[in-house]
Scaffold this active site. Structure first.
Site, mmCIF file in Angstrom:
data_model
loop_
_atom_site.group_PDB
_atom_site.id
_atom_site.type_symbol
_atom_site.label_atom_id
_atom_site.label_comp_id
_atom_site.label_asym_id
_atom_site.label_seq_id
_atom_site.Cartn_x
_atom_site.Cartn_y
_atom_site.Cartn_z
ATOM 1 N N ARG A 19 11.396 -5.899 4.933
ATOM 2 C CA ARG A 19 11.252 -4.410 4.771
ATOM 3 C C ARG A 19 12.149 -3.430 5.387
ATOM 4 O O ARG A 19 12.619 -3.732 6.570
ATOM 5 C CB ARG A 19 9.639 -4.005 5.076
ATOM 6 C CG ARG A 19 9.424 -2.303 4.926
ATOM 7 C CD ARG A 19 8.046 -2.045 5.031
ATOM 8 N NE ARG A 19 7.332 -2.301 6.120
ATOM 9 C CZ ARG A 19 5.902 -2.374 5.997
ATOM 10 N NH1 ARG A 19 5.163 -1.810 5.223
ATOM 11 N NH2 ARG A 19 5.137 -2.747 7.360
ATOM 12 N N ARG A 57 11.187 -1.251 10.857
ATOM 13 C CA ARG A 57 10.129 -0.952 11.703
ATOM 14 C C ARG A 57 10.060 -1.883 12.895
ATOM 15 O O ARG A 57 10.236 -3.137 12.721
ATOM 16 C CB ARG A 57 8.786 -1.011 11.032
ATOM 17 C CG ARG A 57 8.505 0.363 10.333
ATOM 18 C CD ARG A 57 7.307 0.221 9.433
ATOM 19 N NE ARG A 57 6.025 -0.097 9.881
ATOM 20 C CZ ARG A 57 4.878 -0.253 9.433
ATOM 21 N NH1 ARG A 57 4.779 0.449 7.986
ATOM 22 N NH2 ARG A 57 4.012 -0.864 9.900
ATOM 23 N N LYS A 64 0.972 -1.268 -0.006
ATOM 24 C CA LYS A 64 0.039 -0.103 0.110
ATOM 25 C C LYS A 64 0.997 1.503 -0.078
ATOM 26 O O LYS A 64 0.483 2.429 -0.771
ATOM 27 C CB LYS A 64 -0.834 0.063 1.138
ATOM 28 C CG LYS A 64 -2.157 -1.075 1.280
ATOM 29 C CD LYS A 64 -3.108 -0.782 2.444
ATOM 30 C CE LYS A 64 -2.404 -0.772 3.664
ATOM 31 N NZ LYS A 64 -1.795 -1.950 4.066
ATOM 32 N N ARG A 86 -9.907 1.232 8.765
ATOM 33 C CA ARG A 86 -9.078 -0.295 8.880
ATOM 34 C C ARG A 86 -10.429 -1.129 9.645
ATOM 35 O O ARG A 86 -9.984 -2.336 9.794
ATOM 36 C CB ARG A 86 -8.073 -0.083 9.860
ATOM 37 C CG ARG A 86 -6.559 -0.194 9.329
ATOM 38 C CD ARG A 86 -5.552 -0.723 10.166
ATOM 39 N NE ARG A 86 -4.564 -0.926 9.759
ATOM 40 C CZ ARG A 86 -3.441 -0.537 9.139
ATOM 41 N NH1 ARG A 86 -3.485 0.753 8.893
ATOM 42 N NH2 ARG A 86 -2.374 -1.240 9.161
ATOM 43 N N ARG A 142 -0.820 -8.456 13.387
ATOM 44 C CA ARG A 142 -1.205 -7.578 12.573
ATOM 45 C C ARG A 142 -2.206 -8.254 11.330
ATOM 46 O O ARG A 142 -3.141 -7.703 10.963
ATOM 47 C CB ARG A 142 -0.082 -6.824 12.059
ATOM 48 C CG ARG A 142 0.259 -5.695 12.863
ATOM 49 C CD ARG A 142 1.729 -5.165 12.560
ATOM 50 N NE ARG A 142 1.901 -4.501 11.127
ATOM 51 C CZ ARG A 142 2.968 -4.317 10.446
ATOM 52 N NH1 ARG A 142 4.118 -4.938 10.869
ATOM 53 N NH2 ARG A 142 2.902 -3.893 9.472
HETATM 54 P P1 AMP Z 1 0.632 0.770 9.044
HETATM 55 O O1 AMP Z 1 1.988 1.724 8.701
HETATM 56 O O2 AMP Z 1 -0.369 0.965 7.999
HETATM 57 O O3 AMP Z 1 1.022 -0.708 8.634
HETATM 58 O O4 AMP Z 1 0.086 0.908 10.536
HETATM 59 C C1 AMP Z 1 1.042 0.426 11.467
HETATM 60 C C2 AMP Z 1 0.189 0.407 12.751
HETATM 61 O O5 AMP Z 1 -0.471 1.801 12.998
HETATM 62 C C3 AMP Z 1 -1.119 -0.469 12.769
HETATM 63 O O6 AMP Z 1 -0.619 -1.984 12.913
HETATM 64 C C4 AMP Z 1 -1.962 0.329 14.004
HETATM 65 O O7 AMP Z 1 -1.423 -0.180 15.104
HETATM 66 C C5 AMP Z 1 -1.736 1.523 13.697
HETATM 67 N N1 AMP Z 1 -2.769 1.893 12.576
HETATM 68 C C6 AMP Z 1 -2.661 2.667 11.585
HETATM 69 N N2 AMP Z 1 -3.601 2.926 10.809
HETATM 70 C C7 AMP Z 1 -4.595 2.825 11.793
HETATM 71 C C8 AMP Z 1 -5.962 2.929 11.695
HETATM 72 N N3 AMP Z 1 -6.479 3.315 10.673
HETATM 73 N N4 AMP Z 1 -6.834 2.394 12.837
HETATM 74 C C9 AMP Z 1 -6.119 1.853 13.891
HETATM 75 N N5 AMP Z 1 -4.772 1.799 14.170
HETATM 76 C C10 AMP Z 1 -4.127 2.009 12.854
#
Ligand code: AMP
Length: 213
Positions: free
Chosen positions: A122, A153, A13, A88, A164
């Site tokens: 990654r 990360r 994404k 999400r 996740r």
């Molecule tokens: P990402 O970078 O999109 O993989 O997000 C990393 C982490 O941030 C996720 O595993 C969640 O803990 C948190 N996070 C990101 N976007 C959301 C969302 N829309 N709602 C809740 N938690 C989020």
């Protein structure tokens, strides 16, 4: 053009969102990046978000929705935005309906067998957030876009990744049905082992066809 990008963690994404944002002049809004920025700056939101992110859980909806609602009010969103990582779950999608208008939803599907390797391999730029895969870096440790240091990360470890992916299946995957029921806005693509440019070409062709002036 206001877009939402859906897909499992590791589906690509972030990479696609960057390319789409560049080509169509859309503001790229990644809730994950916003949280990571807040964690770095040790803000109140960052402190709260960290405990959830480290466990692979979702940050509470009220906090996340308030951040996105506020961000979409900024002037730069007037010419269009792409949401990466939001909504999400169904609650967030319903809230987004109230405070934002969405023209298209890009759903990136991927064989689950590819996800672990993508996520564990990654590397991200500490400074600008650009994504890389270790197998293509040839030992390089700095970002080719901004010279920032490449890091792994903290939530890209086997335990957190497993959590996740579970959260994705239970809470986020149902959004494809949700948006599939809204006529004509869902576009689904397959992410493969091909370079990301190949997927981007497909996405761009679909967007050009759908939103041509
Ligand atoms: P990402 O970078 O999109 O993989 O997000 C990393 C982490 O941030 C996720 O595993 C969640 O803990 C948190 N996070 C990101 N976007 C959301 C969302 N829309 N709602 C809740 N938690 C989020």
């Amino acid at each position: 053009m206001n877009l939402v990008l859906l897909g499992a963690p590791g589906a690509g994404k972030g990479t696609q969102a960057e390319k789409i944002s560049e080509r169509y002049g859309l503001v790229h809004i990644s809730t994950g990046d916003i949280f990571r920025e807040n964690i770095k700056k040790e803000t109140e939101i960052g402190l709260l978000a960290k405990s959830y992110i480290d466990r692979g859980e979702l940050v509470p909806d009220e906090v996340t929705c308030a951040i996105v609602k506020d961000r979409l009010r900024w002037k730069d969103c007037k010419n269009g935005f792409i949401l990466d990582g939001f909504p999400r779950n169904l609650f967030q999608a319903e809230r987004l309906n109230v405070f934002g208008h969405i023209d298209g939803v890009i759903n990136i599907e991927i064989d689950p067998k590819l996800l672990m390797d993508r996520l564990l391999g990654r590397r991200v730029c500490e400074k600008c957030g650009a994504n890389y895969h270790i197998s293509l870096l040839g030992g390089k440790t700095v970002c080719e876009k901004c010279g920032g240091t490449l890091i792994q990360r903290k939530d890209d470890n086997p335990e957190t990744v497993a959590a996740r992916l579970k959260v994705y299946e239970a809470q986020t995957a149902p959004l494809t049905e949700y948006y599939g029921n809204k006529k004509g806005i869902l576009m689904t693509f397959q992410s493969t082992e091909e370079p990301p440019e190949a997927l981007f070409r497909e996405i761009a062709a679909a967007l050009d066809g759908k939103f041509k002036k």
